[in-house]
Design an enzyme around this catalytic site. Structure first.
Site, short mmCIF file in Angstrom:
data_model
loop_
_atom_site.label_atom_id
_atom_site.label_comp_id
_atom_site.label_asym_id
_atom_site.label_seq_id
_atom_site.Cartn_x
_atom_site.Cartn_y
_atom_site.Cartn_z
N ARG A 52 -7.84 2.61 13.64
CA ARG A 52 -8.75 1.49 13.39
C ARG A 52 -8.77 0.53 14.58
O ARG A 52 -9.79 -0.08 14.90
CB ARG A 52 -8.43 0.76 12.08
CG ARG A 52 -9.56 -0.14 11.61
CD ARG A 52 -9.36 -0.66 10.20
NE ARG A 52 -9.97 0.17 9.17
CZ ARG A 52 -11.23 0.05 8.74
NH1 ARG A 52 -12.04 -0.86 9.27
NH2 ARG A 52 -11.71 0.83 7.80
N GLU A 112 -10.89 -7.82 4.01
CA GLU A 112 -10.28 -7.98 5.33
C GLU A 112 -11.07 -8.80 6.34
O GLU A 112 -10.49 -9.53 7.14
CB GLU A 112 -10.02 -6.58 5.94
CG GLU A 112 -8.96 -5.80 5.20
CD GLU A 112 -9.02 -4.32 5.54
OE1 GLU A 112 -10.00 -3.65 5.16
OE2 GLU A 112 -8.10 -3.84 6.21
N GLU A 118 0.84 -1.20 0.00
CA GLU A 118 0.00 0.00 0.00
C GLU A 118 0.87 1.25 0.00
O GLU A 118 0.66 2.16 -0.79
CB GLU A 118 -0.93 0.01 1.22
CG GLU A 118 -1.86 1.22 1.24
CD GLU A 118 -2.93 1.16 2.31
OE1 GLU A 118 -3.15 0.07 2.88
OE2 GLU A 118 -3.55 2.20 2.59
#
Lengths: 468, 768
Positions: free
Chosen positions: B310, B714, B232
């Site tokens: 998160r 995910e 990423e």
């Protein structure tokens, strides 16, 4: 005097049915490097370590009885010289106008996601397809990080037995070629592939810097990731004397250059310690190349066959140009990767004595690792116990790997066990002795204290699980 | 309609024949150079001097790139500019690259790299989370979220517990390591082929390192051999190095990490330490949680703040926690810069709350599945960050998973088995999942597409998402084919490229098909409205909106026999001078988050799942066997069940690896110790049970999402936590007494045996 031999300045082999001749790379270039640098990029490098299987190719190999089969191998660990004269197949070469059945099965099941490991799986499955052994075990040496293997297993299950008129099956029926000793000289590198032991000694005498290899699964790591240079290699792969299994009423002798896959197959059911260890020894690709001689020659304290042979009271047979001698494996290892083998000696075979008649034998091997399969041992153990009619222990061998600088027997525990009855009480006392028998090290795989516990616990596990 | 069908992966045939091309498989470019790094041997040091002369003197060495060669910014930090590309003064982690040798081939480059002389002064590194806490070594400020009065509620709670939980990181182990090729055109422009999940960021990184405008760089991500978050942000520096080499030499240049370099140089899943106080009632209701999370972020910030955020969002998993105070610290250590990895901080905090639930259950002697049910969120309840939960599907997936797996019958059978077996114990557990879908940094929730129809009616489909195996391209083809009402085979899915769709977000956060799917559909709608006018004329109709696009024909809705082929409409459109290409754009509506207050609606929706796992442990060794897995997953109305099931299987097994065997170890000197698959073990087929069943929740379209589907990348990773809980269940059965189980993560055989010994030891104390 040397046997009839052939001198060559190029390697020639058949790749996907087409003849290739290569003269512009060194003999120690890996097969994977060659394939990728010549534009055949279907075969992938996932690790260069022989651990992930992305580089798997299939070769037609002859076993010691002259039978041919397709064998999956890690191309990242193979010097290109090792495929001289062979028929080699890669993922690009097995589809005709339609996909090969193993390819079609993988497409249908959704066995590929990113696709990078897929060529390796395909070639492992391809080899399994033609040996009627396509199962989980055929693909344990292939890592996939995307699919979780569920769809791949489904693919493997749907593939039916190869038809005998199949194009690839037919290739297995051709007659074997007569073997010749081969001398390769490539870009300053020499690679000898003699067919007799005598020739090995001649080459060894001539080239003092020569390194002996057989399957090269260990040396392959030096070629692949470390890019080390080996100007002279002598391959023992085709030496006739090292490829025999001889049996007498007292013993069984196994040639040092026989692949572990063949041993697994040909000696199945003979020694439980050997069967149970070979199951966990390594992945199929490695077992197709690795040999007993290599496992002993490397002399690693975590060589998984060494506890097996220790437990069986095996002897190593060594030979140089002048003489042959046998050394008990129990006396063979002198220190960390040190042995009694002299530089000019070649490991030619291992001799296993047969058990005494009239005794009941209990035996089993264990391998403990972070991962159940295809991992390096934390502790490996092989146990052999002979019992007389009174249930007394007449012979005890408790051999371990991973607990000392050398593969080693638990002598104190063995002594204690002699003449004791095979009972829970005896085992618990033996466990106490075993707990203190070795002083293993902490390393990446486990702590010393875990190793000590396992040394003792495995013996109890053996007592509990191996039935009389 | 192709949407909803179990279509094969669009590259499946290329995969199985070896013809799928990845970056380093491209047709070789004449004269392409190879780059190899010069690595620092200390985890923390001052750079005294770098002598490149001995390397430069070698035949075949073109140049050695150091910080001095960088005309733009010597920084590749994705969000915070704290990531030096080539170390000039400070070494911040072991094996940090100080220079890269550029040579005719890899052999020469590797030999030359060993000849570069590097003088360093070693400094004492920070290598553990606990050391970082002691020295207050953090990236930025801590993040906080809170609701209610945690401290007060803890005082009032019927039961309290104080605990710590530390967990290991995880290597991505994508099968394809990082690779970049950069090709200069000698007019100052560069084409970058990179194995990247974020081509736009790779493009802008290359541009600012070279000191040129972004419009001079085109980044193409052909297909990746796995990403999982590891590509990423972390593909950027390697593309930048290849670009520097290309810029300095005027020749094409490549960087391809071998496995060892990949494992030593790139970031992992964040290891994490939690310290918490918990309050709960006698019925097992969680009353209060006061928790601090410390992640081991490594030397630079990378995405660590978003990942920690998160973790803060997901500490509740599926449970209503009335009083909560949570603070997250990203610890700055001298290690690789930890990065995104499937779940993005979610797994770390969800495993904590599941561990807590089990502790409550064993303390109170109530079954863990009952404690979970007691604490489940109910429809309309608010999360600790203020998002109201609608369309909660927890109960649905939970009940179905229990039924499918025969949960209560097997629970009883296991009890019997364990009573009869001293040396083998089985365990069974069910765990739920609620996972928030959207980039939590709201502005990233946008996407673009670009569709080109040619006069032969063949079509090129471009969108901003990248393909790493997850089947995004397949789903996008399905969306486009369904929207345009034409056959799937008409399309060529183009490699993701920044000159087709600009300013894209990373393909991450499970959002690939949600965002890009809507953008593709929008482009299709634009094209359809143009073609409808053409077709209406051809069919002699007045109103174009009365047309239907289906099965490669355009027809009148009220008279389907009045139809014209898509090919004819396209051909005619060209003659009528109608544009046959269109872009599409999408932004997720109605989401926002306020960092200051820690409140908002960060997620467009939530994905739900539940898994039941059964294990058997060997008492002598601590090794275990996973016996059975049953999963129920909410994927909305699946775009492609074949691909969604593949994601669930793969995600679960990756989670299984993290939880039970992937023991990533840093040596005491800060070097990565497990840098090869010989020491770092990911699951093989032998770890997968024969019984591995998945049911997708039926008739559950998600409103407002592309064709009613839901994200799947995910979430399945986190239901593997059921395996860890099952292990604890089995471990607990080694004792007759009620007690909590202390199991390390990963649960290696050694860790499991230690947990068994601990349970037995307490048993003995309690008995005596």
């Amino acid at each position: 005097m040397l046997n009839y031999y052939m001198q060559k300045q190029a390697i020639s082999f058949e790749l996907n049915g087409k003849k290739e001749t290569v003269d512009n790379v060194s003999a120690t270039t890996t097969v994977l490097e060659y394939l990728r640098s010549s534009g055949k990029t279907g075969t992938k490098e996932g690790c260069g370590d022989g651990d992930c299987g992305a580089c798997t190719i299939a070769l037609i190999n002859e076993d010691i009885d002259g039978n041919k089969s397709y064998q999956a191998m890690n191309s990242c660990l193979m010097p290109i010289a090792a495929i001289d004269g062979k028929q080699v197949f890669t993922v690009e070469g097995i589809a005709n106008k339609t996909l090969h059945p193993v390819q079609q099965a993988m497409v249908d099941s959704g066995g590929s996601q990113c696709g990078y490991c897929t060529p390796g799986f395909i070639m492992s499955m391809f080899a399994g397809h033609y040996s009627d052994q396509l199962s989980d075990e055929s693909i344990e040496g292939n890592l996939c990080r995307c699919t979780g293997y569920v769809a791949i297993r489904k693919a493997a299950k749907t593939i039916t037995k190869a038809k005998s008129n199949d194009k690839f099956a037919k290739k297995l029926k051709t007659k074997p070629k007569a073997n010749k000793s081969i001398e390769l000289a490539l870009k300053g590198h020499r690679y000898f592939s003699p067919i007799s032991l005598n020739d090995v000694f001649i080459y060894q005498a001539k080239y003092k810097n020569a390194v002996l290899i057989a399957g090269a699964t260990d040396l392959g790591l030096d070629l692949s990731n470390k890019r080390r240079d080996f100007p002279v290699l002598i391959s023992l792969e085709n030496v006739a004397e090292l490829k025999q299994i001889n049996e007498s009423s007292e013993s069984l002798e196994i040639g040092a250059a026989i692949s572990l896959s063949q041993i697994e197959h040909k000696l199945a059911g003979r020694f439980d310690v050997l069967d149970t260890m070979l199951k966990f020894f390594a992945a199929r690709q490695i077992k197709n190349r690795a040999t007993i001689g290599g496992n002993i020659g490397t002399a690693s304290p975590i060589g998984d066959l060494l506890p097996v042979f220790l437990a069986l009271d095996a002897a190593v047979n060594l030979q140089n140009a002048n003489q042959k001698r046998a050394v008990l494996l129990a006396e063979y290892f002198t220190g960390y990767r040190q042995t009694k083998k002299e530089a000019d000696e070649v490991i030619i075979s291992v001799t296993i004595p047969k058990k005494e008649a009239g005794l009941k034998r209990l035996s089993h091997s264990y391998k403990i690792a972070k991962r159940g399969t295809d991992d390096i041992s934390i502790v490996a153990a092989s146990f052999v116990i002979d019992l007389n009619k009174e249930n007394k222990i007449t012979h005890a061998r408790l051999a371990y790997g991973g607990v000392a600088a050398i593969p080693i027997r638990a002598i104190a525990a063995e002594k204690y066990l002699l003449n004791k009855s095979w009972s829970k009480k005896t085992i618990l006392k033996a466990k106490e002795i075993l707990l203190n028998e070795f002083t293993p090290l902490d390393d990446l795989r486990a702590s010393a204290s875990y190793r000590n516990s396992i040394v003792a616990n495995l013996f109890e596990k053996f007592f509990v699980e191996v039935k009389l | 309609m192709t949407v909803g069908k179990a279509i094969k992966h669009e590259s499946a045939i290329q995969h199985v024949t070896g013809s799928a091309v990845y970056v380093d498989d491209r047709v070789k470019i004449e004269g392409m150079l190879t780059c190899w790094p010069v690595l620092a041997k200390y985890a923390r040091a001052k750079v005294i001097s770098i002598n490149t002369k001995p390397a430069l003197a070698m035949d075949g060495v073109l140049t050695v790139i150091t910080a001095k060669d960088i005309e733009g910014k010597n920084n590749t930090g994705a969000i915070v500019s704290d990531e030096v590309l080539l170390a000039e003064t400070n070494i911040s982690y072991a094996n940090q690259a100080v220079a890269w040798v550029v040579a005719e081939n890899e052999d020469i480059a590797r030999k030359a790299a060993r000849k570069v002389e590097l003088e360093l002064k070693e400094l004492k590194p920070i290598l553990t989370i606990k050391d970082a806490i002691k020295q207050k070594s953090y990236h930025g400020e801590p993040q906080k979220m809170a609701r209610g009065k945690a401290k007060q509620a803890l005082k009032n709670a019927e039961n309290t517990m104080t605990n710590e939980f530390e967990m290991s990181g995880q290597d991505h182990f994508y099968l394809e390591t990082h690779a970049s090729w950069v090709i200069p055109d000698n007019e100052g422009n560069y084409t970058v082929y990179s194995s990247t999940q974020h081509p736009s960021e790779t493009q802008s990184t290359v541009a600012h390192v070279l000191g040129i405008a972004s419009n001079r760089v085109v980044c193409i991500s052909p297909r990746m051999g796995g990403g999982f978050g590891g590509k990423e942000s972390q593909a950027n520096p390697f593309a930048a190095i290849a670009a520097l080499a290309a810029s300095k030499t005027g020749r094409a240049a490549r960087v391809r990490l071998n496995r060892e370099l990949d494992m030593k140089l790139t970031g992992k899943r964040h290891p994490l330490l939690a310290k918490y106080k918990l309050g709960f009632s006698n019925t097992g209701k969680i009353e209060a949680l006061d928790i601090n999370l410390y992640s081991d972020a490594g030397w630079s910030t990378d995405l660590s703040h978003a990942i920690m955020q998160r973790s803060l969002f997901h500490i509740d998993n599926s449970y209503f926690i009335p009083n909560i105070s949570i603070t997250g610290y990203a610890c700055k250590t001298n290690k690789t810069s930890q990065t995104a990895f499937r779940g993005f901080g979610g797994p770390q905090s969800i495993v904590i709350i599941e561990n807590i639930i089990d502790d409550i259950a064993r303390t109170l002697d109530i079954a863990a599945d009952k404690i979970r049910e007691t604490n489940f969120y109910k429809e309309g309840q608010e999360t600790h960050y203020g998002q109201v939960l609608n369309d909660v599907r927890l109960e649905k997936v939970w009940k179905l998973a229990k039924a499918n797996s025969n949960f209560s019958r097997r629970k009883a059978a296991i009890k019997k088995f364990n009573a009869a077996n001293k040396y083998k114990k089985r365990g069974l557990a069910i765990t739920p999942l609620k996972f928030g879908i959207s980039f939590t940094f709201t502005i990233l929730n946008q996407a673009g597409a670009f569709i080109l129809i040619y006069t032969d009616a063949s079509i090129q489909l471009n969108h901003g998402g990248t393909e790493m195996g997850q089947g995004l391209h397949t789903k996008m083809l399905q969306v486009a084919a369904s929207s345009l009402g034409v056959s799937y085979e008409r399309f060529r899915l183009m490699p993701t490229a920044t000159d087709k769709v600009p300013n894209t977000s990373a393909t991450a956060a499970s959002s690939g098909s949600d965002l890009n799917g809507q953008a593709v559909k929008a482009a299709c709608e634009t094209l359809k409205s143009r073609l409808a006018n053409v077709a209406a004329n051809m069919l002699e109709l007045n109103a174009p909106e009365d047309l239907s696009f289906e099965n490669d024909f355009v027809s009148a809705k009220n008279n389907p026999k009045n139809k014209v082929s898509f090919n004819d409409v396209v051909a005619r459109a060209y003659f009528e001078q109608v544009s046959l290409s269109a872009t599409g754009y999408y932004r997720t509506p109605n989401i926002y988050f306020d960092n200051e207050s820690g409140k908002g609606v960060p997620f467009y929706y939530f994905s739900y799942a539940a898994a039941v796992s059964e294990v058997e442990i060997d008492a002598f060794t601590g090794m275990f066997k996973l016996r059975q897995v049953d999963i129920v997953h909410d994927v909305g109305k699946s775009l492609n069940p074949h691909i969604d099931k593949g994601q669930i299987e793969g995600g679960f097994v990756q989670g299984l690896g993290w939880l039970t065997m992937e023991d990533f170890i840093w040596a005491d000197n800060g070097h990565v110790a497990t840098f090869a698959p010989s020491t770092y073990k990911i699951p093989t087929i032998a770890e997968i049970p024969e019984h591995f069943e998945i049911e997708l929740l039926e008739k559950s379209p998600q409103a407002g999402v592309i064709y009613g589907s839901k994200a799947i990348g995910e979430p399945p990773f986190m239901i593997a936590i059921s395996v860890r809980e099952a292990l604890k269940d089995a471990i607990a059965s080694f004792s007759d007494k009620n007690q909590t189980v202390n199991l390390a993560l990963p649960a290696t055989p050694e860790a499991t045996l230690a947990a068994i010994e601990k349970v037995k030891a307490i048993d003995e104390i309690k008995t005596s």
